[in-house]
Write a protein that holds these residues in place. Structure first.
Motif, PDB file in Angstrom:
ATOM      1  N   GLN A  19      -8.110 -10.685  -7.856  1.00 29.26           N
ATOM      2  CA  GLN A  19      -8.176 -12.125  -7.624  1.00 29.26           C
ATOM      3  C   GLN A  19      -7.106 -12.865  -8.414  1.00 29.26           C
ATOM      4  O   GLN A  19      -6.445 -13.774  -7.890  1.00 29.26           O
ATOM      5  CB  GLN A  19      -9.561 -12.668  -7.979  1.00 29.26           C
ATOM      6  CG  GLN A  19      -9.741 -14.163  -7.696  1.00 29.26           C
ATOM      7  CD  GLN A  19      -9.646 -14.500  -6.220  1.00 29.26           C
ATOM      8  OE1 GLN A  19     -10.460 -14.046  -5.415  1.00 29.26           O
ATOM      9  NE2 GLN A  19      -8.653 -15.295  -5.834  1.00 29.26           N
ATOM     10  N   ARG A  20      -6.907 -12.477  -9.663  1.00 32.47           N
ATOM     11  CA  ARG A  20      -5.876 -13.122 -10.474  1.00 32.47           C
ATOM     12  C   ARG A  20      -4.487 -12.869  -9.893  1.00 32.47           C
ATOM     13  O   ARG A  20      -3.649 -13.775  -9.847  1.00 32.47           O
ATOM     14  CB  ARG A  20      -5.945 -12.617 -11.917  1.00 32.47           C
ATOM     15  CG  ARG A  20      -4.964 -13.304 -12.855  1.00 32.47           C
ATOM     16  CD  ARG A  20      -5.217 -12.910 -14.287  1.00 32.47           C
ATOM     17  NE  ARG A  20      -5.096 -11.477 -14.493  1.00 32.47           N
ATOM     18  CZ  ARG A  20      -5.375 -10.872 -15.648  1.00 32.47           C
ATOM     19  NH1 ARG A  20      -5.820 -11.574 -16.676  1.00 32.47           N
ATOM     20  NH2 ARG A  20      -5.239  -9.567 -15.769  1.00 32.47           N
ATOM     21  N   MET A  21      -4.252 -11.647  -9.438  1.00 35.83           N
ATOM     22  CA  MET A  21      -2.976 -11.328  -8.813  1.00 35.83           C
ATOM     23  C   MET A  21      -2.770 -12.168  -7.555  1.00 35.83           C
ATOM     24  O   MET A  21      -1.682 -12.695  -7.305  1.00 35.83           O
ATOM     25  CB  MET A  21      -2.932  -9.846  -8.464  1.00 35.83           C
ATOM     26  CG  MET A  21      -1.694  -9.395  -7.709  1.00 35.83           C
ATOM     27  SD  MET A  21      -1.884  -7.699  -7.125  1.00 35.83           S
ATOM     28  CE  MET A  21      -3.197  -7.910  -5.897  1.00 35.83           C
ATOM     29  N   ALA A  22      -3.823 -12.302  -6.743  1.00 36.15           N
ATOM     30  CA  ALA A  22      -3.728 -13.107  -5.528  1.00 36.15           C
ATOM     31  C   ALA A  22      -3.405 -14.561  -5.859  1.00 36.15           C
ATOM     32  O   ALA A  22      -2.584 -15.195  -5.183  1.00 36.15           O
ATOM     33  CB  ALA A  22      -5.038 -13.011  -4.747  1.00 36.15           C
ATOM     34  N   ASP A  23      -4.029 -15.078  -6.905  1.00 31.74           N
ATOM     35  CA  ASP A  23      -3.739 -16.449  -7.326  1.00 31.74           C
ATOM     36  C   ASP A  23      -2.283 -16.594  -7.764  1.00 31.74           C
ATOM     37  O   ASP A  23      -1.611 -17.577  -7.431  1.00 31.74           O
ATOM     38  CB  ASP A  23      -4.677 -16.867  -8.461  1.00 31.74           C
ATOM     39  CG  ASP A  23      -6.134 -16.959  -8.020  1.00 31.74           C
ATOM     40  OD1 ASP A  23      -6.375 -17.072  -6.797  1.00 31.74           O
ATOM     41  OD2 ASP A  23      -7.022 -16.905  -8.888  1.00 31.74           O
ATOM     42  N   ASP A  24      -1.791 -15.605  -8.517  1.00 32.16           N
ATOM     43  CA  ASP A  24      -0.411 -15.665  -9.016  1.00 32.16           C
ATOM     44  C   ASP A  24       0.598 -15.665  -7.873  1.00 32.16           C
ATOM     45  O   ASP A  24       1.666 -16.290  -7.974  1.00 32.16           O
ATOM     46  CB  ASP A  24      -0.128 -14.479  -9.947  1.00 32.16           C
ATOM     47  CG  ASP A  24      -0.851 -14.592 -11.283  1.00 32.16           C
ATOM     48  OD1 ASP A  24      -1.314 -15.700 -11.609  1.00 32.16           O
ATOM     49  OD2 ASP A  24      -0.970 -13.569 -11.983  1.00 32.16           O
ATOM     50  N   TYR A  25       0.277 -14.946  -6.793  1.00 34.64           N
ATOM     51  CA  TYR A  25       1.206 -14.827  -5.673  1.00 34.64           C
ATOM     52  C   TYR A  25       0.815 -15.727  -4.501  1.00 34.64           C
ATOM     53  O   TYR A  25       1.337 -15.569  -3.397  1.00 34.64           O
ATOM     54  CB  TYR A  25       1.295 -13.369  -5.219  1.00 34.64           C
ATOM     55  CG  TYR A  25       2.086 -12.510  -6.174  1.00 34.64           C
ATOM     56  CD1 TYR A  25       3.470 -12.378  -6.050  1.00 34.64           C
ATOM     57  CD2 TYR A  25       1.458 -11.857  -7.230  1.00 34.64           C
ATOM     58  CE1 TYR A  25       4.196 -11.610  -6.939  1.00 34.64           C
ATOM     59  CE2 TYR A  25       2.178 -11.074  -8.130  1.00 34.64           C
ATOM     60  CZ  TYR A  25       3.549 -10.958  -7.979  1.00 34.64           C
ATOM     61  OH  TYR A  25       4.267 -10.193  -8.875  1.00 34.64           O
ATOM     62  N   LYS A  64      -1.333  -5.860  -3.259  1.00 35.95           N
ATOM     63  CA  LYS A  64      -0.662  -7.155  -3.095  1.00 35.95           C
ATOM     64  C   LYS A  64       0.223  -7.155  -1.859  1.00 35.95           C
ATOM     65  O   LYS A  64       0.203  -8.094  -1.051  1.00 35.95           O
ATOM     66  CB  LYS A  64       0.172  -7.469  -4.334  1.00 35.95           C
ATOM     67  CG  LYS A  64       0.924  -8.801  -4.258  1.00 35.95           C
ATOM     68  CD  LYS A  64       2.099  -8.843  -5.213  1.00 35.95           C
ATOM     69  CE  LYS A  64       3.187  -7.928  -4.698  1.00 35.95           C
ATOM     70  NZ  LYS A  64       4.497  -8.123  -5.325  1.00 35.95           N
ATOM     71  N   GLU A  65       0.991  -6.113  -1.683  1.00 32.82           N
ATOM     72  CA  GLU A  65       1.912  -6.039  -0.547  1.00 32.82           C
ATOM     73  C   GLU A  65       1.151  -6.054   0.783  1.00 32.82           C
ATOM     74  O   GLU A  65       1.576  -6.706   1.746  1.00 32.82           O
ATOM     75  CB  GLU A  65       2.775  -4.784  -0.647  1.00 32.82           C
ATOM     76  CG  GLU A  65       3.792  -4.840  -1.785  1.00 32.82           C
ATOM     77  CD  GLU A  65       4.531  -3.528  -1.985  1.00 32.82           C
ATOM     78  OE1 GLU A  65       4.074  -2.510  -1.407  1.00 32.82           O
ATOM     79  OE2 GLU A  65       5.533  -3.519  -2.718  1.00 32.82           O
ATOM     80  N   GLN A  66       0.023  -5.348   0.833  1.00 41.23           N
ATOM     81  CA  GLN A  66      -0.739  -5.312   2.073  1.00 41.23           C
ATOM     82  C   GLN A  66      -1.411  -6.655   2.356  1.00 41.23           C
ATOM     83  O   GLN A  66      -1.502  -7.083   3.511  1.00 41.23           O
ATOM     84  CB  GLN A  66      -1.789  -4.181   2.029  1.00 41.23           C
ATOM     85  CG  GLN A  66      -1.210  -2.799   1.783  1.00 41.23           C
ATOM     86  CD  GLN A  66      -0.003  -2.500   2.659  1.00 41.23           C
ATOM     87  OE1 GLN A  66      -0.033  -2.737   3.867  1.00 41.23           O
ATOM     88  NE2 GLN A  66       1.057  -1.979   2.055  1.00 41.23           N
ATOM     89  N   LEU A  67      -1.869  -7.324   1.307  1.00 36.50           N
ATOM     90  CA  LEU A  67      -2.474  -8.644   1.490  1.00 36.50           C
ATOM     91  C   LEU A  67      -1.428  -9.654   1.940  1.00 36.50           C
ATOM     92  O   LEU A  67      -1.709 -10.525   2.768  1.00 36.50           O
ATOM     93  CB  LEU A  67      -3.139  -9.113   0.189  1.00 36.50           C
ATOM     94  CG  LEU A  67      -4.432  -8.384  -0.192  1.00 36.50           C
ATOM     95  CD1 LEU A  67      -4.902  -8.843  -1.560  1.00 36.50           C
ATOM     96  CD2 LEU A  67      -5.522  -8.624   0.849  1.00 36.50           C
TER      97      LEU A  67
END
Length: 255
Positions: free
Chosen positions: A70-76, A21-24
């Protein structure tokens, strides 16, 4: 109560997801605008590998992609383009160039973008039959718009009456046990121009509940193709298992 093993798996998965997440988040707005996919590299002791395999859903990479990242990306609110790819690789050598190493763990992430996709990857390859009987011992393939079909028989009739040509064809020989579980429309390979890579996709006959399509990588990781939509980027010496016994090997850039 969770066992220590369960805690280790959950903590490992959480740590890696936070790192991804941090790198994205850092990449978004810069290199991340042209994101094509992620490659996750793990270097660990043999006795530790089962923890990483459990944490990263060794038997179902799609679950890691869809239900976790993908779910994490959506959340953030991290923008992930449709069709982005994910590969998890277990390695013994050094991490690839341009990969981001995770502090405190032998894990690295490579964010593939339109800008940093490896343009030098060969646009030709050889498919060699390792187990089973092909109509040839090997098949030369090259980049192009046409799909490279894999199946039993050189010509296969589809349900709507049309015929498809199998460019990588197994012989119509019932005496060869390995050939029996190769479907007539088992899989196909496409050239991805953005990634400069050959990508393997399972076809209708190569996904459950029909026959199966699996890839064994050089790191001895087995990837199961569960849906035609999500493919596997082929790398040198990947072995593709068709059905139960037939095996072909992808040799990049050989002729």
């Amino acid at each position: 109560m969770f066992s220590k093993q369960t805690k280790d798996v959950k903590n490992t998965r959480n740590d890696i997801l936070v790192f991804v997440k941090e790198q994205l988040q850092k990449a978004e707005g810069g290199e991340g605008r042209g994101l094509l996919g992620l490659e996750l590299y793990v270097k660990c002791l043999p006795e530790e590998q089962y923890i990483f395999e459990s944490a990263l859903y060794h038997d179902d990479t799609n679950k890691l992609r869809n239900e976790e990242i993908q779910r994490m990306a959506d959340d953030y609110d991290i923008n992930m383009p449709a069709g982005w790819t994910l590969e998890v690789k277990y390695i013994q050598d050094e991490f690839p160039r341009h990969s981001i190493i995770m502090p405190g763990k032998e894990v690295a992430l490579k964010i593939l973008t339109a800008k940093n996709a490896v343009s030098s990857r060969p646009s030709t390859a050889t498919i060699r039959v390792l187990h089973g009987k092909g109509v040839q011992a090997s098949f030369e393939i090259s980049a192009g718009k046409e799909s490279i079909n894999i199946g039993r028989g050189e010509m296969a009739q589809t349900a709507d009456g049309f015929f498809r040509k199998n460019h990588v064809a197994f012989a119509e020989d019932e005496s060869v046990t390995a050939n029996r579980s190769v479907s007539r429309r088992h899989a196909h390979i496409e050239w991805d121009e953005k990634m400069k890579s050959f990508v393997l996709h399972a076809d209708e006959g190569g996904i459950p509940p029909m026959n199966k399509t699996k890839v064994r990588t050089r790191g001895d990781v087995v990837i199961k193709l569960q849906t035609p939509e999500i493919g596997h980027i082929l790398t040198n010496h990947d072995q593709v298992i068709l059905g139960e016994e037939a095996v072909i090997e992808f040799l990049s850039g050989t002729s």
